[in-house]
Design a protein around this motif. Structure first.
Motif, mmCIF file in Angstrom:
data_model
loop_
_atom_site.group_PDB
_atom_site.id
_atom_site.type_symbol
_atom_site.label_atom_id
_atom_site.label_comp_id
_atom_site.label_asym_id
_atom_site.label_seq_id
_atom_site.Cartn_x
_atom_site.Cartn_y
_atom_site.Cartn_z
ATOM 1 N N UNK A 11 0.802 -1.219 0.000
ATOM 2 C CA UNK A 11 0.000 0.000 0.000
ATOM 3 C C UNK A 11 0.840 1.276 0.000
ATOM 4 N N UNK A 12 1.932 1.285 0.742
ATOM 5 C CA UNK A 12 2.709 2.526 0.843
ATOM 6 C C UNK A 12 4.179 2.223 1.082
ATOM 7 N N UNK B 235 10.201 0.971 4.335
ATOM 8 C CA UNK B 235 10.980 2.212 4.337
ATOM 9 C C UNK B 235 12.333 1.842 3.744
ATOM 10 N N UNK B 236 12.683 2.425 2.593
ATOM 11 C CA UNK B 236 13.872 1.977 1.860
ATOM 12 C C UNK B 236 14.866 3.126 1.734
ATOM 13 N N UNK C 62 15.839 6.725 8.307
ATOM 14 C CA UNK C 62 15.101 5.489 8.035
ATOM 15 C C UNK C 62 14.661 4.831 9.336
ATOM 16 N N UNK C 63 15.543 4.846 10.317
ATOM 17 C CA UNK C 63 15.246 4.211 11.603
ATOM 18 C C UNK C 63 14.104 4.910 12.329
ATOM 19 N N UNK D 277 12.325 -1.575 7.692
ATOM 20 C CA UNK D 277 13.398 -0.719 7.202
ATOM 21 C C UNK D 277 14.397 -1.531 6.381
ATOM 22 N N UNK D 278 14.645 -1.073 5.151
ATOM 23 C CA UNK D 278 15.481 -1.827 4.211
ATOM 24 C C UNK D 278 16.619 -0.948 3.707
#
Length: 314
Positions: A2-3, A91-92, A104-105, A111-112
């Protein structure tokens, strides 16, 4: 799915290199909501892509210089709250720096990022939930695309598309944009070479437009333009306005600078000039209408540039 939140904050060229990721994602999931964290000075670039829902500006560069000020910490708190308003599927971080990994954290989602063996700063990998070892010999554009493909579970085999749009400048006569300025003096192409190129373009009926931002850049651009019939030094402009100027150009010649990558992303015929850096991993990368000339310790001659321009598809 979705997001997704993309984290690529800077610099200008790196942000542009991340645009095809949005195109890839939207090809797989047309309804996907894609948000992007980017330095405030480059926020106009993701906004050029219709596939980006929200741009979340961050001001790490400015905040570093004013960490003792109360309003700085107020802004940081506001950014953190905005970042956590949405729970993302992924989250990339395609930047691979400690600063981008920390952002990102802070976000809410899986998280990638790059594995520590290939991240630009290996410590960044400690802040990700999932890590991916992407070949370090690939061009920066492809590394971004392969990382996101690996994180999302699809094959990275789509055609390269930057996907951005800009309203072309409606010039009275055809023009070529000469991007003469860059962040380092050792990346500059000689002024006499620019003048020789511009004079030949003028003889072919092409005006030369020279964007310039800082006073020093404007002084140099003005010196170059003074020897080129009909050439014009442009005033400082927003990235959106510059995108329109580039989009309307018949061709673009530029040194190793983010605006040269922007011209390539807009699918203009581009010749990029390298004299102090290797274009192999970070040169213009946009198909047959964009070509890199030169390299570390090399300096293309004006005749080479003219030949390359003439060989580019119109």
């Amino acid at each position: 799915m979705r997001s997704i939140l993309l984290v690529k904050t800077s610099s200008l060229g790196d942000v542009i290199h991340n645009l095809p990721v949005v195109s890839d994602l939207r090809r797989h999931w047309p309804a996907l909501a894609i948000d992007w964290v980017v330095e405030e000075s480059f926020a106009e670039i993701p906004r050029l892509h219709p596939g980006v829902r929200h741009v979340l500006p961050v001001a790490v560069r400015r905040w570093r210089k004013a960490l003792t000020r109360r309003d700085t910490w107020h802004e940081i708190g506001q950014f953190q709250r905005q970042l956590r308003e949405t729970c993302y599927d992924l989250v990339i971080d395609t930047q691979g720096l400690v600063k981008s990994a920390l952002i990102t954290r802070l976000a809410d989602g899986l998280r990638c990022g790059y594995d520590r063996t290939v991240a630009r700063e290996p410590l960044a990998a400690r802040f990700y939930d999932c890590h991916y070892a992407i070949p370090g010999t690939a061009h920066a554009v492809e590394r971004n695309r392969w990382l996101v493909a690996a994180a999302c579970g699809y094959a990275p085999d789509l055609p390269l598309r930057y996907g951005i749009h800009a309203n072309p400048d409606a010039g009275a006569s055809p023009y070529c944009v000469l991007l003469t300025a860059t962040s380092r003096d050792d990346k500059l192409w000689p002024e006499t070479h620019w003048q020789a190129l511009g004079q030949t373009l003028a003889a072919q009926g092409l005006r030369s437009l020279l964007p310039a931002g800082s006073p020093r850049e404007r002084e140099r651009a003005t010196r170059i333009a003074s020897a080129i019939p009909g050439a014009e030094t442009l005033p400082p402009s927003s990235l959106t306005a510059l995108a329109g100027i580039l989009a309307g150009a018949q061709s673009v010649v530029g040194v190793d600078t983010g605006l040269t990558h922007l011209a390539a992303a807009l699918d203009r015929p581009v010749v990029a000039l390298y004299v102090a850096t290797d274009p192999g991993l970070t040169g213009v990368h946009a198909g047959p209408r964009a070509v890199n000339l030169g390299g570390r310790g090399q300096c293309p001659a004006p005749a080479e540039v003219l030949n390359a321009l003439q060989a580019l598809p119109g």
